[in-house]
Design a protein around this motif. Structure first.
Motif, PDB file in Angstrom:
ATOM      1  N   GLU A  79       0.891  -1.337   0.164  1.00 34.73           N
ATOM      2  CA  GLU A  79      -0.035   0.102   0.064  1.00 34.73           C
ATOM      3  C   GLU A  79       0.754   1.155  -0.119  1.00 34.73           C
ATOM      4  N   HIS A  80       2.081   1.066   0.522  1.00 34.94           N
ATOM      5  CA  HIS A  80       2.818   2.548   0.511  1.00 34.94           C
ATOM      6  C   HIS A  80       4.047   2.335  -0.654  1.00 34.94           C
ATOM      7  N   ASP A  81       4.687   3.516  -0.472  1.00 37.83           N
ATOM      8  CA  ASP A  81       5.992   3.620  -1.504  1.00 37.83           C
ATOM      9  C   ASP A  81       6.918   2.527  -0.977  1.00 37.83           C
ATOM     10  N   GLY A  82       7.459   1.930  -1.924  1.00 37.90           N
ATOM     11  CA  GLY A  82       8.350   0.817  -1.768  1.00 37.90           C
ATOM     12  C   GLY A  82       7.727  -0.384  -2.096  1.00 37.90           C
ATOM     13  N   TRP A  83       6.523  -0.411  -2.485  1.00 39.84           N
ATOM     14  CA  TRP A  83       5.802  -1.681  -2.516  1.00 39.84           C
ATOM     15  C   TRP A  83       6.451  -2.636  -3.792  1.00 39.84           C
ATOM     16  N   GLU A  84       7.205  -1.963  -4.833  1.00 38.20           N
ATOM     17  CA  GLU A  84       7.846  -2.900  -5.587  1.00 38.20           C
ATOM     18  C   GLU A  84       8.884  -3.816  -5.224  1.00 38.20           C
ATOM     19  N   ARG A  85       9.506  -3.304  -4.176  1.00 35.60           N
ATOM     20  CA  ARG A  85      10.614  -4.158  -3.440  1.00 35.60           C
ATOM     21  C   ARG A  85       9.687  -5.339  -2.596  1.00 35.60           C
ATOM     22  N   ARG A  86       8.629  -5.147  -1.830  1.00 37.33           N
ATOM     23  CA  ARG A  86       7.845  -5.934  -1.068  1.00 37.33           C
ATOM     24  C   ARG A  86       7.388  -6.896  -2.371  1.00 37.33           C
ATOM     25  N   LEU A  87       6.739  -6.299  -3.473  1.00 38.53           N
ATOM     26  CA  LEU A  87       6.298  -7.442  -4.404  1.00 38.53           C
ATOM     27  C   LEU A  87       7.408  -8.486  -5.070  1.00 38.53           C
ATOM     28  N   ASP A  88       8.716  -7.700  -5.281  1.00 38.83           N
ATOM     29  CA  ASP A  88       9.791  -8.660  -5.569  1.00 38.83           C
ATOM     30  C   ASP A  88       9.985  -9.467  -4.333  1.00 38.83           C
ATOM     31  N   ALA A  89      10.048  -9.456  -3.312  1.00 38.29           N
ATOM     32  CA  ALA A  89      10.537 -10.068  -2.181  1.00 38.29           C
ATOM     33  C   ALA A  89       9.413 -11.306  -1.914  1.00 38.29           C
ATOM     34  N   GLU A  90       8.055 -10.972  -2.314  1.00 43.79           N
ATOM     35  CA  GLU A  90       7.176 -11.857  -1.984  1.00 43.79           C
ATOM     36  C   GLU A  90       6.796 -13.067  -3.451  1.00 43.79           C
ATOM     37  N   PHE A  91       7.066 -12.242  -4.362  1.00 38.53           N
ATOM     38  CA  PHE A  91       6.652 -12.901  -5.845  1.00 38.53           C
ATOM     39  C   PHE A  91       7.823 -13.252  -6.579  1.00 38.53           C
ATOM     40  N   GLY A  92       9.135 -12.615  -6.251  1.00 43.72           N
ATOM     41  CA  GLY A  92      10.267 -12.825  -7.065  1.00 43.72           C
ATOM     42  C   GLY A  92      10.310 -11.860  -7.976  1.00 43.72           C
ATOM     43  N   PRO A  93      11.457 -11.566  -8.723  1.00 41.81           N
ATOM     44  CA  PRO A  93      11.693 -10.281  -9.309  1.00 41.81           C
ATOM     45  C   PRO A  93      10.937 -10.418 -11.043  1.00 41.81           C
ATOM     46  N   ALA A  94      10.636  -9.384 -11.426  1.00 42.64           N
ATOM     47  CA  ALA A  94       9.986  -9.447 -12.614  1.00 42.64           C
ATOM     48  C   ALA A  94      10.587  -9.766 -13.960  1.00 42.64           C
ATOM     49  N   ALA A  95      10.450 -10.293 -14.768  1.00 43.48           N
ATOM     50  CA  ALA A  95      11.289 -10.182 -15.917  1.00 43.48           C
ATOM     51  C   ALA A  95      11.164  -8.861 -16.486  1.00 43.48           C
ATOM     52  N   ARG A  96      12.473  -8.321 -16.798  1.00 42.43           N
ATOM     53  CA  ARG A  96      12.671  -7.175 -17.595  1.00 42.43           C
ATOM     54  C   ARG A  96      12.543  -7.162 -18.933  1.00 42.43           C
ATOM     55  N   ARG A  97      11.295  -7.374 -19.386  1.00 42.43           N
ATOM     56  CA  ARG A  97      11.093  -7.585 -20.984  1.00 42.43           C
ATOM     57  C   ARG A  97      11.454  -6.036 -21.571  1.00 42.43           C
ATOM     58  N   GLY A  98      12.078  -6.083 -22.793  1.00 43.76           N
ATOM     59  CA  GLY A  98      12.145  -5.146 -23.684  1.00 43.76           C
ATOM     60  C   GLY A  98      13.708  -4.551 -23.511  1.00 43.76           C
ATOM     61  N   LEU A  99      14.357  -4.976 -22.651  1.00 45.98           N
ATOM     62  CA  LEU A  99      15.693  -4.673 -22.516  1.00 45.98           C
ATOM     63  C   LEU A  99      16.604  -5.552 -23.392  1.00 45.98           C
ATOM     64  N   PRO A 100      17.497  -4.933 -24.097  1.00 53.49           N
ATOM     65  CA  PRO A 100      18.332  -5.867 -24.901  1.00 53.49           C
ATOM     66  C   PRO A 100      19.018  -7.078 -24.284  1.00 53.49           C
ATOM     67  N   GLY A 101      18.846  -8.186 -24.782  1.00 49.36           N
ATOM     68  CA  GLY A 101      19.087  -9.453 -24.021  1.00 49.36           C
ATOM     69  C   GLY A 101      18.587  -9.833 -22.842  1.00 49.36           C
ATOM     70  N   TRP A 102      17.544  -9.388 -22.429  1.00 49.06           N
ATOM     71  CA  TRP A 102      16.778  -9.658 -21.489  1.00 49.06           C
ATOM     72  C   TRP A 102      16.551 -11.036 -21.292  1.00 49.06           C
ATOM     73  N   ARG A 103      16.223 -11.909 -22.250  1.00 53.78           N
ATOM     74  CA  ARG A 103      16.077 -13.382 -22.000  1.00 53.78           C
ATOM     75  C   ARG A 103      17.292 -14.089 -21.467  1.00 53.78           C
ATOM     76  N   LYS A 104      18.658 -13.521 -22.141  1.00 55.22           N
ATOM     77  CA  LYS A 104      19.800 -14.282 -21.555  1.00 55.22           C
ATOM     78  C   LYS A 104      19.843 -13.934 -19.959  1.00 55.22           C
ATOM     79  N   PHE A 105      19.490 -12.667 -19.510  1.00 62.38           N
ATOM     80  CA  PHE A 105      19.456 -12.845 -18.066  1.00 62.38           C
ATOM     81  C   PHE A 105      18.286 -13.239 -17.140  1.00 62.38           C
ATOM     82  N   PHE A 106      16.919 -13.090 -17.829  1.00 58.56           N
ATOM     83  CA  PHE A 106      15.852 -13.271 -17.002  1.00 58.56           C
ATOM     84  C   PHE A 106      14.941 -14.252 -17.557  1.00 58.56           C
ATOM     85  N   GLY A 107      15.432 -14.906 -18.723  1.00 55.94           N
ATOM     86  CA  GLY A 107      14.516 -15.824 -19.523  1.00 55.94           C
ATOM     87  C   GLY A 107      14.746 -17.063 -19.080  1.00 55.94           C
TER      88      GLY A 107
END
Length: 107
Positions: A79-107
């Motif tokens: 509910e507050h600022d920093g929710w993105e870090r909590r989301l990553d902590a609970e659910f794992g990091p999101a794939a960073r689609r759209g970045l060059p080579g994202w599959r290599k690192f996140f796929g």
């Protein structure tokens, strides 16, 4: 919008294969009912956190999110600022689609 891979993984972890399809259907319907200007993954994640693997609690959380999505954020840790870090902590990091080579690192 489809459910993200990390949301799908959490559904399987919390509810198991037997309830996976029903839970995915409810959360997909919820996302479709939300305004396009809100972060649907954030609200879906908050709904799952409130449910904590309990189908009755999920039904209540989905209804709360439909009535006023801000209610489901309260008490979820998203509910507050920093929710993105909590989301990553609970659910794992999101794939960073759209970045060059994202599959290599996140796929």
């Amino acid at each position: 919008m489809e459910l993200t891979p990390r949301i799908r993984q959490r559904i399987l972890r919390d509810f198991g294969e037997g309830e996976r399809e029903a839970v995915e259907g409810m959360l997909t319907d919820l996302q479709q009912s939300l305004d396009r200007h809100v972060d649907k993954e954030r609200i879906t994640a908050a709904t799952l956190l409130h449910a904590a693997g309990n189908m009755d609690a999920l039904l209540l959380a989905v209804q709360d999110a439909r009535d006023d999505w801000r209610d489901v954020l309260m008490g979820s840790g998203l509910e507050h600022d920093g929710w993105e870090r909590r989301l990553d902590a609970e659910f794992g990091p999101a794939a960073r689609r759209g970045l060059p080579g994202w599959r290599k690192f996140f796929g």
